[in-house]
Design a protein around this motif. Structure first.
Motif, PDB file in Angstrom:
ATOM      1  N   GLY A 177       0.781  -1.226   0.000  1.00 56.44           N
ATOM      2  CA  GLY A 177       0.000   0.000   0.000  1.00 56.44           C
ATOM      3  C   GLY A 177       0.815   1.279   0.000  1.00 56.44           C
ATOM      4  N   LEU A 178       2.115   1.183  -0.063  1.00 54.83           N
ATOM      5  CA  LEU A 178       2.980   2.361  -0.090  1.00 54.83           C
ATOM      6  C   LEU A 178       3.680   2.455  -1.441  1.00 54.83           C
ATOM      7  N   ASP A 179       3.840   3.684  -1.932  1.00 60.93           N
ATOM      8  CA  ASP A 179       4.535   3.893  -3.197  1.00 60.93           C
ATOM      9  C   ASP A 179       6.038   3.886  -2.951  1.00 60.93           C
ATOM     10  N   SER A 180       6.704   2.832  -3.393  1.00 60.28           N
ATOM     11  CA  SER A 180       8.145   2.692  -3.210  1.00 60.28           C
ATOM     12  C   SER A 180       8.924   3.108  -4.449  1.00 60.28           C
ATOM     13  N   GLY A 181       8.242   3.594  -5.471  1.00 54.46           N
ATOM     14  CA  GLY A 181       8.898   4.002  -6.706  1.00 54.46           C
ATOM     15  C   GLY A 181       9.987   5.040  -6.515  1.00 54.46           C
ATOM     16  N   PRO A 182       9.707   6.142  -5.782  1.00 50.89           N
ATOM     17  CA  PRO A 182      10.770   7.139  -5.580  1.00 50.89           C
ATOM     18  C   PRO A 182      11.996   6.589  -4.840  1.00 50.89           C
ATOM     19  N   ALA A 183      11.783   5.700  -3.890  1.00 52.49           N
ATOM     20  CA  ALA A 183      12.918   5.119  -3.164  1.00 52.49           C
ATOM     21  C   ALA A 183      13.760   4.255  -4.094  1.00 52.49           C
ATOM     22  N   PHE A 184      13.110   3.435  -4.918  1.00 50.77           N
ATOM     23  CA  PHE A 184      13.850   2.621  -5.877  1.00 50.77           C
ATOM     24  C   PHE A 184      14.580   3.490  -6.887  1.00 50.77           C
ATOM     25  N   TYR A 185      13.966   4.590  -7.275  1.00 50.59           N
ATOM     26  CA  TYR A 185      14.602   5.501  -8.232  1.00 50.59           C
ATOM     27  C   TYR A 185      15.890   6.079  -7.645  1.00 50.59           C
ATOM     28  N   VAL A 186      15.822   6.558  -6.417  1.00 53.26           N
ATOM     29  CA  VAL A 186      17.005   7.147  -5.771  1.00 53.26           C
ATOM     30  C   VAL A 186      18.107   6.103  -5.635  1.00 53.26           C
ATOM     31  N   LEU A 187      17.752   4.901  -5.228  1.00 52.47           N
ATOM     32  CA  LEU A 187      18.758   3.854  -5.060  1.00 52.47           C
ATOM     33  C   LEU A 187      19.343   3.408  -6.400  1.00 52.47           C
ATOM     34  N   ALA A 188      18.530   3.435  -7.465  1.00 46.68           N
ATOM     35  CA  ALA A 188      19.033   3.049  -8.781  1.00 46.68           C
ATOM     36  C   ALA A 188      19.996   4.090  -9.327  1.00 46.68           C
ATOM     37  N   VAL A 189      19.734   5.351  -9.067  1.00 47.40           N
ATOM     38  CA  VAL A 189      20.610   6.427  -9.558  1.00 47.40           C
ATOM     39  C   VAL A 189      21.852   6.565  -8.677  1.00 47.40           C
ATOM     40  N   PHE A 190      21.833   5.950  -7.513  1.00 46.19           N
ATOM     41  CA  PHE A 190      22.940   6.017  -6.579  1.00 46.19           C
ATOM     42  C   PHE A 190      24.234   5.469  -7.173  1.00 46.19           C
ATOM     43  N   GLY A 191      24.122   4.626  -8.181  1.00 53.04           N
ATOM     44  CA  GLY A 191      25.298   4.053  -8.823  1.00 53.04           C
ATOM     45  C   GLY A 191      26.207   5.095  -9.448  1.00 53.04           C
ATOM     46  N   TRP A 192      25.649   6.249  -9.807  1.00 48.76           N
ATOM     47  CA  TRP A 192      26.471   7.314 -10.385  1.00 48.76           C
ATOM     48  C   TRP A 192      27.492   7.843  -9.387  1.00 48.76           C
ATOM     49  N   LEU A 193      27.295   7.593  -8.116  1.00 42.32           N
ATOM     50  CA  LEU A 193      28.262   8.022  -7.101  1.00 42.32           C
ATOM     51  C   LEU A 193      29.604   7.305  -7.279  1.00 42.32           C
ATOM     52  N   THR A 194      29.595   6.204  -8.013  1.00 43.14           N
ATOM     53  CA  THR A 194      30.821   5.462  -8.275  1.00 43.14           C
ATOM     54  C   THR A 194      31.840   6.323  -9.010  1.00 43.14           C
ATOM     55  N   ILE A 195      31.364   7.307  -9.765  1.00 42.47           N
ATOM     56  CA  ILE A 195      32.272   8.222 -10.461  1.00 42.47           C
ATOM     57  C   ILE A 195      33.181   8.932  -9.458  1.00 42.47           C
ATOM     58  N   VAL A 196      32.695   9.137  -8.260  1.00 39.87           N
ATOM     59  CA  VAL A 196      33.482   9.800  -7.218  1.00 39.87           C
ATOM     60  C   VAL A 196      34.253   8.780  -6.379  1.00 39.87           C
ATOM     61  N   THR A 197      33.606   7.673  -6.022  1.00 38.49           N
ATOM     62  CA  THR A 197      34.235   6.740  -5.087  1.00 38.49           C
ATOM     63  C   THR A 197      35.393   5.950  -5.696  1.00 38.49           C
ATOM     64  N   LEU A 198      35.324   5.608  -6.979  1.00 36.58           N
ATOM     65  CA  LEU A 198      36.424   4.845  -7.580  1.00 36.58           C
ATOM     66  C   LEU A 198      37.746   5.617  -7.603  1.00 36.58           C
ATOM     67  N   PRO A 199      37.785   6.871  -8.069  1.00 35.55           N
ATOM     68  CA  PRO A 199      39.061   7.594  -8.019  1.00 35.55           C
ATOM     69  C   PRO A 199      39.568   7.825  -6.591  1.00 35.55           C
ATOM     70  N   LEU A 200      38.648   8.121  -5.670  1.00 29.72           N
ATOM     71  CA  LEU A 200      39.073   8.305  -4.282  1.00 29.72           C
ATOM     72  C   LEU A 200      39.658   7.017  -3.711  1.00 29.72           C
ATOM     73  N   ALA A 201      39.038   5.898  -4.019  1.00 30.47           N
ATOM     74  CA  ALA A 201      39.556   4.616  -3.538  1.00 30.47           C
ATOM     75  C   ALA A 201      40.907   4.301  -4.182  1.00 30.47           C
ATOM     76  N   ALA A 202      41.071   4.629  -5.451  1.00 31.43           N
ATOM     77  CA  ALA A 202      42.358   4.391  -6.111  1.00 31.43           C
ATOM     78  C   ALA A 202      43.458   5.204  -5.441  1.00 31.43           C
ATOM     79  N   ILE A 203      43.165   6.444  -5.145  1.00 30.15           N
ATOM     80  CA  ILE A 203      44.145   7.297  -4.454  1.00 30.15           C
ATOM     81  C   ILE A 203      44.465   6.722  -3.072  1.00 30.15           C
ATOM     82  N   ALA A 204      43.416   6.285  -2.376  1.00 34.97           N
ATOM     83  CA  ALA A 204      43.623   5.716  -1.037  1.00 34.97           C
ATOM     84  C   ALA A 204      44.436   4.420  -1.104  1.00 34.97           C
ATOM     85  N   LEU A 205      44.169   3.587  -2.099  1.00 34.88           N
ATOM     86  CA  LEU A 205      44.939   2.344  -2.238  1.00 34.88           C
ATOM     87  C   LEU A 205      46.404   2.615  -2.539  1.00 34.88           C
ATOM     88  N   VAL A 206      46.658   3.575  -3.414  1.00 33.43           N
ATOM     89  CA  VAL A 206      48.052   3.941  -3.728  1.00 33.43           C
ATOM     90  C   VAL A 206      48.722   4.497  -2.477  1.00 33.43           C
TER      91      VAL A 206
END
Length: 82
Positions: A48-77
């Motif tokens: 009975g609850l609309d979960s569409g907006p929550a799924f949308y936000v979580l699906a678009v969350f993958g774009w954050l990888t653009i930031v986390t991958l370079p930061l992790a590479a720097i941290a690993l080095v």
């Protein structure tokens, strides 16, 4: 030695966490029969609850990888050098 391994694992988890969240949310939405894409949120009624907006936000969350991958590479080095 154990702390170094845990540090490496933590950095790698930090790097791929947004992708894991996106994969899990898209899989859950598809399993529940919901339409999900990056254009907009679609109605997805669960208990009975609309979960569409929550799924949308979580699906678009993958774009954050653009930031986390370079930061992790720097941290690993940096961790490897130290």
């Amino acid at each position: 030695m154990k702390r170094i391994v845990l540090a490496y694992l933590g950095i790698v988890l930090f790097a791929i966490a947004p992708l894991l969240i996106t994969i899990v949310s898209i899989s859950a939405a598809q399993a529940l029969g919901c339409q999900i894409d990056e254009v907009s949120s679609h109605p997805c009624m669960i208990f009975g609850l609309d979960s569409g907006p929550a799924f949308y936000v979580l699906a678009v969350f993958g774009w954050l990888t653009i930031v986390t991958l370079p930061l992790a590479a720097i941290a690993l080095v940096g961790l490897t050098i130290i």
